[in-house]
Structure formats: structure tokens, C-alpha cells
Design an enzyme around this catalytic site. Sequence first.
Site, PDB file in Angstrom:
ATOM      1  CG  ASP A  30      38.954 -59.149   2.887  1.00  0.00           C
ATOM      2  OD1 ASP A  30      38.966 -58.357   1.914  1.00  0.00           O
ATOM      3  OD2 ASP A  30      38.129 -59.072   3.803  1.00  0.00           O
ATOM      4  CB  ILE A  31      38.915 -59.406  -2.707  1.00  0.00           C
ATOM      5  CG1 ILE A  31      37.715 -58.591  -2.229  1.00  0.00           C
ATOM      6  CG2 ILE A  31      38.512 -60.802  -3.117  1.00  0.00           C
ATOM      7  CD1 ILE A  31      36.691 -58.315  -3.324  1.00  0.00           C
ATOM      8  CG  HIS A  35      32.009 -61.992   6.667  1.00  0.00           C
ATOM      9  ND1 HIS A  35      30.756 -61.503   6.372  1.00  0.00           N
ATOM     10  CD2 HIS A  35      32.829 -60.917   6.664  1.00  0.00           C
ATOM     11  CE1 HIS A  35      30.819 -60.193   6.183  1.00  0.00           C
ATOM     12  NE2 HIS A  35      32.070 -59.808   6.363  1.00  0.00           N
ATOM     13  CG  LEU A  36      36.346 -64.715  12.529  1.00  0.00           C
ATOM     14  CD1 LEU A  36      36.026 -63.747  13.666  1.00  0.00           C
ATOM     15  CD2 LEU A  36      36.832 -66.045  13.089  1.00  0.00           C
ATOM     16  CG  HIS A  37      36.692 -59.375   8.878  1.00  0.00           C
ATOM     17  ND1 HIS A  37      37.099 -59.054   7.611  1.00  0.00           N
ATOM     18  CD2 HIS A  37      35.372 -59.066   8.949  1.00  0.00           C
ATOM     19  CE1 HIS A  37      36.067 -58.564   6.935  1.00  0.00           C
ATOM     20  NE2 HIS A  37      35.009 -58.564   7.728  1.00  0.00           N
TER      21      HIS A  37
END
Length: 181
Positions: free
Chosen positions: A69-70, A137-139
Site C-alpha cells: 500500500d502506498i 482489494h483486500l487489505h
Amino acid sequence: YMGWLTPQFQNFKAEYYFQFYIRYKSFHSVKRYSSGVNMSGNCVFCRIAKHEEQSEIVQENDEFISFKDIKPAAEHHYLIIPKLHIKDSKQLTGSDLDKVESMITIGEQLLTERGIDKTEQLLGFHWPPFTLINHLHLHAIGPRKTMGWLGWTIFKPKTLWFVTSDWLINRLKQQSADSSS
């Protein structure tokens, strides 16, 4: 329920939710599935999946791609996305259960390989309209103890804006059971 908040914060909160609502309404016509790009042709995650956009990819297979993740909420924060464009977690049905379980397995594996205990792992999805990128999207976040206040606010489980992977699995299983009866 917002009576205890100052009027300035109430206005900020209302404006914040209004902006998310406008964003949600502007994307409501995007197809659930498409051939790798959304209708606007502007999906950053689709471009990452096709290696057209720069990202720090940590794992990839035929169906999924995982990258950092950015704006990480913790020491380790990865996003796991399907290469096929799916708008968001709310679009999923019982037939998508295997796909979601595969994403969760990848997320758990990434965090476990980095020495993060299962109790310190947080896996979940933002729930529309609180999604900034309209691509499922999965975190995968860990360890939890390295999350700051803002991270805990954004990724707080069991809220209107963030659901755990377990919650989504249970929802999909229920949908599957309902459709078969």
C-alpha cells in the site's frame, strides 16, 4: 447521535460523508466485471495488474496480484487484488466465495512469511461507498500494534466503512445458502 460533537466537527463529518456519497453515485454505473479495466478506463489497480503502473509487487499468480500500500497503516500493509476488474466487495455474490477465500489465504501468507502472528493480522475490505479505488482489494495489515490512530480509524473492524474478511465470508456463505434454497 452527534449532539456531543462541536458544530464545526459535525459540518466536517457531514461534508466528509457527502463527498463519499458523491463519489459512490458517480461510479454506480460501472460494470461489476470487465475485461481488466473499468468503464472509464481509468482504474489504477487494473493498470498495476497489467504492469502499466509502477508499484512494489510482492506476489503474483494467474488470478491475483499483491503489492505494498502506498500509504501503509502499519509496518506491513499489502493490497491483494484480482486481475479481473470487480468493482468492490458489495458486488460479490455467493459464487465469488472461492475468489475471496483465495485472496484471504494470500494475505495471511504474506503477513505470516514476515513473522506476523495471526492475532496481530488484520484482513478486511472497505465497504461502499467508502472505497477510494473502485476495484476489489483486500487489505492485509500487521502487526496491529504498529497502527497509529488514523490507521485504526480508517481500518476499524465492524464499522460502516471497513468489514473484516470473516464478515465478508459469512455474508457470501449466507447468500449462497439463500440462493440454493
